[in-house]
Scaffold this motif. Structure first.
Motif, PDB file in Angstrom:
ATOM      1  N   SER A 169       0.837  -1.210   0.000  1.00 33.61           N
ATOM      2  CA  SER A 169       0.000   0.000   0.000  1.00 33.61           C
ATOM      3  C   SER A 169       0.865   1.251   0.000  1.00 33.61           C
ATOM      4  CB  SER A 169      -0.898   0.041   1.240  1.00 33.61           C
ATOM      5  OG  SER A 169      -1.717  -1.094   1.285  1.00 33.61           O
ATOM      6  N   VAL A 180      -3.739   0.151   5.203  1.00 30.70           N
ATOM      7  CA  VAL A 180      -4.501  -0.497   4.135  1.00 30.70           C
ATOM      8  C   VAL A 180      -5.824   0.247   3.901  1.00 30.70           C
ATOM      9  CG1 VAL A 180      -5.729  -2.610   3.493  1.00 30.70           C
ATOM     10  CG2 VAL A 180      -3.427  -2.746   4.455  1.00 30.70           C
ATOM     11  N   SER A 231      -5.043   3.900   2.435  1.00 33.42           N
ATOM     12  CA  SER A 231      -4.596   3.904   1.046  1.00 33.42           C
ATOM     13  C   SER A 231      -5.727   3.472   0.115  1.00 33.42           C
ATOM     14  CB  SER A 231      -3.369   3.016   0.865  1.00 33.42           C
ATOM     15  OG  SER A 231      -3.674   1.699   1.226  1.00 33.42           O
TER      16      SER A 231
END
Ligand SMILES: Nc1ncnc2c1ncn2[C@@H]1O[C@H](COP(=O)(O)OP(=O)(O)OP(=O)(O)O)[C@@H](O)[C@H]1O
Ligand SMILES: [Mg+2]
Lengths: 293, 233
Positions: A16, A147, A150
């Motif tokens: 990410s 995670v 992003s």
């Protein structure tokens, strides 16, 4: 199995970071056709803005995050306005832009060493300390934030690029700058917007790797280089390519470190880069022939 | 509406336009004919702000365009269908046309203008979701002109609309230019002198950066020198 799932999760988290940064290389390359090595310094800049906002206790973390992203966007825009645009207006060759971008990185890193601090800083604790443990697979809070954050940014960017008129104008400038100007598009402003977005996304990556590891003046260096490799692997100029390249390098790197040897972890991105350049020079999702960079 | 006076443009040492003066009045089609490298495209690019003149003036309805960036010139009502079509090849026909209307906000009127472009160039309608790069050369030329029309220009600059097209397509494009002239003033640049002189009201002859002749097209088309040099007769 548990081990594999853990590696995949780790790969997704670090991937990410690469994806967030790679997209900046790709967007800027799209409109200006050069690799902006100063992009890695935005990562560092963003991490420091968030770090000092937190250290000075003036604002809670979400505000620090938002502030850093906006300031990093503005900072990226300023590098273009002050360093690259004057060169472009004088008709300087692209190589000069590239060299200037390396200069900007050195300038930012050293300015931080001299005027801020040369030390490594641990990011203040803002997330709950205990990782989530699902039958042995560990999900550290910072990775979850990475995670999630992003993904949100990437979805927002895809919407912006594919569904808005401003997004369309960025594509037009990337495809044919003069023709775009003839549509009434303010090319200079469009380039500024592109740098702003690139900076915004890099900043989120910088803050989160700062939280995951530590904040230091050369934070952006290796992450920047690997993300650059990711953007070329995916096909520079292609936004989905940058995501693909980022995640691919993230996965290969953690799997390589987990199952082969962690000594070569940092080399994997560049081995992949060389392989892609040998067998598909325009990158996995790149189109046709790319100009040499 | 467009007044060009004593324009000089250089590319490094090349003197591409040498004291060029051209006028275009409201409602006219004016053409500039000339051989390869005469400076025709340079003239249009200077009007649009893509190239800067060293001296001389370009004014549009009294406004000096000399220091304006291209996007402000478009905002004044000048649209430029450039040489070589320059459509955005990876974008669809519909997106290309939308970009043509980039500065506009009058959604309803835009829809009507889009409909008008599709009426003029029927082939574009059925290809609206197709990437522009997959169109034939003639269709790309139609898209290039249609895209320029989407800005609702007062003045349309056309750079060699017949270039590289089969004769029947040239006929078709020129038929549509006759249609477009009903609502837009046109400055047309051509190597295909015969077509241009047949269509336009007045013409200028550009030779290596200089205007060597200016007259109504009905005169130019009968002029023995023009006949010999440009009409191959
Ligand atoms: N970007 C440029 N740099 C240097 N010289 C140029 C440039 N563009 C055009 N020229 C030169 O300026 C002169 C005029 O070119 P221009 O493209 O305006 O001609 P043209 O009449 O449009 O020709 P054609 O019919 O082939 O399109 C030519 O000698 C050309 O070589
Ligand atoms: Mg030309």
């Amino acid at each position: 199995m548990r081990e594999l799932l853990q590696q995949l999760w780790n790969g997704l988290a670090i991937g990410s970071v690469y994806a967030l940064v790679a997209v900046g290389y790709t967007l800027v390359f799209g409109v200006l056709k050069f690799i902006n090595f100063a992009h890695s310094s935005i990562l560092t800049f963003g991490a420091y803005v968030a770090l000092y906002t937190m250290l000075s206790k003036v604002a809670p973390f979400p505000v620090a995050l938002g502030l850093s992203m906006v300031l990093s966007g503005v900072f990226a825009m300023q590098t273009e306005l002050r360093a690259f645009r004057p060169l472009r207006e004088k008709g300087a060759p692209r190589l000069n832009l590239l060299i200037t971008s390396i200069g900007v990185t050195l300038l930012v890193e050293n300015a931080i060493v001299v005027f801020v601090s040369p030390d490594f800083h641990v990011f203040p604790k803002v997330l709950p300390g205990t990782p989530i443990n699902l039958s042995g697979v560990v999900f550290p809070p910072v990775d979850l934030l990475l995670v999630a954050g992003s993904s949100i940014l990437m979805l927002a960017l895809s919407y912006f690029v594919n569904r808005t008129l401003t997004g369309l104008s960025i594509k037009a400038v990337a495809l044919d700058r003069d023709a775009a100007a003839l549509m009434g598009i303010n090319v200079g402003r469009t380039i500024s917007i592109t740098f702003f977005i690139a900076g915004l996304m890099a900043s989120m990556a910088g803050i989160l790797v700062g939280m995951k590891f530590s904040v230091n003046p050369s934070l952006g260096g290796l992450f920047g280089l690997k993300s650059f490799a990711a953007s070329v692997v995916g096909g520079i100029g292609s936004v989905p390519g940058a995501y693909l390249g980022g995640y691919l390098i993230g996965f290969l790197e953690t799997l390589g470190a987990g199952y082969v040897s962690s000594n070569y972890k940092d080399a994997i991105a560049f081995v992949l880069l060389v392989l892609v350049l040998l067998f598909k020079p325009s990158g996995l999702l790149g189109k046709g022939t790319q100009e040499k960079v | 509406m467009l007044k060009i006076e004593d324009l000089n443009v250089y590319y490094g040492g090349i003197h591409a336009l040498n004291s060029v003066s051209v006028d275009v009045n409201d409602g006219e089609i004016v053409t500039i004919i000339g051989a390869n490298g005469a400076g025709k495209s340079t003239l249009l690019r200077t009007i649009s702000g893509l190239v800067r003149a060293r001296s001389g003036t370009v004014s549009f309805n009294g406004k000096d365009l000399g220091k304006m960036p291209p996007h402000e010139i478009v905002a004044l009502g000048i649209a430029h269908a450039p040489e070589g079509r320059r459509v955005f090849s990876e974008l669809t026909v519909a997106q290309n046309l939308r970009l043509g209307a980039f500065l506009r906000t009058d959604k309803e009127q835009m829809e009507q203008d889009l409909e008008r472009v599709f009426r003029i160039f029927e082939r574009l309608r059925e290809r609206r979701e197709q990437p522009a790069g997959t169109l034939s050369g003639g269709e790309q030329q139609m898209l290039c002109i249609g895209r320029a029309l989407m800005s609702k220009p007062k003045l349309l600059l056309l750079d060699e609309p017949s270039m590289g097209l089969a004769p029947v397509l040239v006929q078709e494009i020129y038929k549509e230019i006759e249609e477009i002239r009903k609502y837009t003033t046109i400055l047309l640049v051509e190597q295909n002198a015969y077509q241009a002189l047949k269509t336009a009201d007045r013409g200028y002859v550009l030779e290596t950066g200089r205007i060597v002749m200016a007259a109504p097209c009905s005169e130019l088309i009968r002029d023995p020198v023009i006949k010999k040099a440009y009409l191959g007769k």
